[in-house]
Motif scaffolding. Structure first.
Motif, mmCIF file in Angstrom:
data_model
loop_
_atom_site.group_PDB
_atom_site.id
_atom_site.type_symbol
_atom_site.label_atom_id
_atom_site.label_comp_id
_atom_site.label_asym_id
_atom_site.label_seq_id
_atom_site.Cartn_x
_atom_site.Cartn_y
_atom_site.Cartn_z
ATOM 1 N N ALA A 30 0.826 -1.211 0.000
ATOM 2 C CA ALA A 30 0.000 0.000 0.000
ATOM 3 C C ALA A 30 0.864 1.266 0.000
ATOM 4 O O ALA A 30 0.525 2.256 -0.650
ATOM 5 C CB ALA A 30 -0.955 -0.003 1.186
ATOM 6 N N ALA A 37 -3.802 1.960 -4.142
ATOM 7 C CA ALA A 37 -4.378 1.380 -2.930
ATOM 8 C C ALA A 37 -5.628 2.147 -2.499
ATOM 9 O O ALA A 37 -6.585 1.561 -2.002
ATOM 10 C CB ALA A 37 -3.343 1.363 -1.806
ATOM 11 N N THR A 38 -5.634 3.463 -2.716
ATOM 12 C CA THR A 38 -6.807 4.272 -2.395
ATOM 13 C C THR A 38 -7.984 3.874 -3.266
ATOM 14 O O THR A 38 -9.098 3.666 -2.775
ATOM 15 C CB THR A 38 -6.491 5.769 -2.562
ATOM 16 O OG1 THR A 38 -5.465 6.136 -1.632
ATOM 17 C CG2 THR A 38 -7.723 6.622 -2.312
ATOM 18 N N SER A 41 -9.175 0.376 -2.328
ATOM 19 C CA SER A 41 -9.911 0.436 -1.061
ATOM 20 C C SER A 41 -11.318 0.983 -1.274
ATOM 21 O O SER A 41 -12.285 0.462 -0.716
ATOM 22 C CB SER A 41 -9.171 1.311 -0.048
ATOM 23 O OG SER A 41 -7.924 0.750 0.272
ATOM 24 N N ALA A 44 -13.388 -1.689 -3.003
ATOM 25 C CA ALA A 44 -13.680 -2.785 -2.081
ATOM 26 C C ALA A 44 -14.760 -2.384 -1.073
ATOM 27 O O ALA A 44 -15.689 -3.155 -0.808
ATOM 28 C CB ALA A 44 -12.406 -3.213 -1.348
ATOM 29 N N ILE A 45 -14.661 -1.182 -0.544
ATOM 30 C CA ILE A 45 -15.676 -0.708 0.405
ATOM 31 C C ILE A 45 -17.027 -0.584 -0.297
ATOM 32 O O ILE A 45 -18.065 -0.956 0.263
ATOM 33 C CB ILE A 45 -15.238 0.622 1.050
ATOM 34 C CG1 ILE A 45 -14.067 0.358 1.995
ATOM 35 C CG2 ILE A 45 -16.402 1.294 1.779
ATOM 36 C CD1 ILE A 45 -13.377 1.607 2.488
ATOM 37 N N LYS A 94 -13.996 8.811 -2.806
ATOM 38 C CA LYS A 94 -12.819 8.932 -1.934
ATOM 39 C C LYS A 94 -12.956 10.071 -0.939
ATOM 40 O O LYS A 94 -12.455 9.975 0.172
ATOM 41 C CB LYS A 94 -11.553 9.138 -2.766
ATOM 42 C CG LYS A 94 -11.093 7.923 -3.501
ATOM 43 C CD LYS A 94 -9.736 8.106 -4.123
ATOM 44 C CE LYS A 94 -9.682 9.279 -5.069
ATOM 45 N NZ LYS A 94 -8.401 9.371 -5.779
ATOM 46 N N THR A 98 -12.607 9.250 2.828
ATOM 47 C CA THR A 98 -11.491 9.830 3.561
ATOM 48 C C THR A 98 -11.942 10.303 4.941
ATOM 49 O O THR A 98 -11.255 10.090 5.943
ATOM 50 C CB THR A 98 -10.860 10.989 2.762
ATOM 51 O OG1 THR A 98 -10.427 10.485 1.500
ATOM 52 C CG2 THR A 98 -9.669 11.582 3.482
ATOM 53 N N LEU A 101 -12.504 7.243 6.998
ATOM 54 C CA LEU A 101 -11.216 6.680 7.404
ATOM 55 C C LEU A 101 -10.661 7.420 8.621
ATOM 56 O O LEU A 101 -10.098 6.799 9.527
ATOM 57 C CB LEU A 101 -10.222 6.733 6.247
ATOM 58 C CG LEU A 101 -8.864 6.104 6.504
ATOM 59 C CD1 LEU A 101 -8.996 4.597 6.702
ATOM 60 C CD2 LEU A 101 -7.923 6.400 5.354
ATOM 61 N N ILE A 154 -6.058 7.402 1.789
ATOM 62 C CA ILE A 154 -6.556 6.073 2.126
ATOM 63 C C ILE A 154 -5.466 5.031 1.920
ATOM 64 O O ILE A 154 -5.164 4.256 2.819
ATOM 65 C CB ILE A 154 -7.832 5.744 1.331
ATOM 66 C CG1 ILE A 154 -8.972 6.675 1.757
ATOM 67 C CG2 ILE A 154 -8.234 4.288 1.525
ATOM 68 C CD1 ILE A 154 -10.221 6.573 0.909
ATOM 69 N N GLY A 155 -4.860 5.013 0.742
ATOM 70 C CA GLY A 155 -3.827 4.023 0.461
ATOM 71 C C GLY A 155 -2.603 4.167 1.344
ATOM 72 O O GLY A 155 -2.111 3.196 1.920
ATOM 73 N N VAL A 158 -3.572 3.623 5.232
ATOM 74 C CA VAL A 158 -3.864 2.216 5.496
ATOM 75 C C VAL A 158 -2.551 1.419 5.474
ATOM 76 O O VAL A 158 -2.329 0.538 6.299
ATOM 77 C CB VAL A 158 -4.903 1.651 4.505
ATOM 78 C CG1 VAL A 158 -4.959 0.137 4.554
ATOM 79 C CG2 VAL A 158 -6.281 2.235 4.796
#
Length: 184
Positions: A30, A37-38, A41, A44-45, A94, A98, A101, A154-155, A158
């Motif tokens: 990540a 990765a952001t 993520s 995936a969410i 995002k 964010t 997160l 995020i990426g 995380v």
């Protein structure tokens, strides 16, 4: 708050070591690709929200005689639509993710601190405390730079969180080596 028994940690030392290494590898990946990765993520969410909405909707329809079925179906539709929108528009999603997160890191940081207090008799408990403090700081960092942090936060964050979590589990596992002179 009960302390963790050192013998139970020693019994599962291999699990601590394996979890630590796995989390560290995921964290490095990540960190090397925070923008990707952001996006991953976010997608995936979105998928998880859509699946959750779908499952809750099926439950509401199957339990339609239940007094709360209507509200459950409405909630399911909100989750399903939100998930689909995040998957369809991950860049836009995002911004909201964010902020979510940031809340996650605050809560997770507090939980790591509680775990550190429970493990305070273990030699490496300070790493859990350090992890909790850093995770709280990551939440503050996200809020401080929002909305521009949404591109990378995020990426990258995380990744840092996974790296620190893996490090603390690895160090707990290393510290839990068998006591000298005692056969396991």
């Amino acid at each position: 708050m009960a302390l963790v028994d050192a013998d139970s940690v020693r019994e599962h030392r291999g699990s601590f070591l394996a979890l630590g290494v796995a989390l560290m590898v995921l964290g490095f990946i990540a960190l090397l690709m925070p923008a990707i990765a952001t996006l991953v993520s976010a997608v995936a969410i979105g998928c998880l929200l859509a699946l959750s909405g779908l499952l809750q909707g099926i439950h509401a329809i199957r339990s339609r005689r239940w007094a709360g079925a209507g509200w459950s179906l409405a909630s399911a539709l909100v989750q399903l639509v939100a998930g689909v929108l995040i998957v369809a528009f991950p860049v836009t999603g995002k911004l909201t993710l964010t902020l979510i997160l940031a809340a996650l890191f605050f809560a997770e940081g507090l939980l790591w601190i509680v775990r550190a207090i429970q493990h305070r008799e273990m030699p490496a408990w300070g790493w859990l405390l350090f992890d909790g403090i850093v995770t709280l700081a990551l939440g503050a960092l996200i809020l401080w730079g929002w909305p521009s942090t949404a591109v990378w936060a995020i990426g990258l964050l995380v990744g840092v969180d996974l790296l620190l979590g893996g490090s603390s589990m690895l160090l707990i596992g290393i510290a839990a080596r068998p006591v000298a002179g005692v056969r396991a």
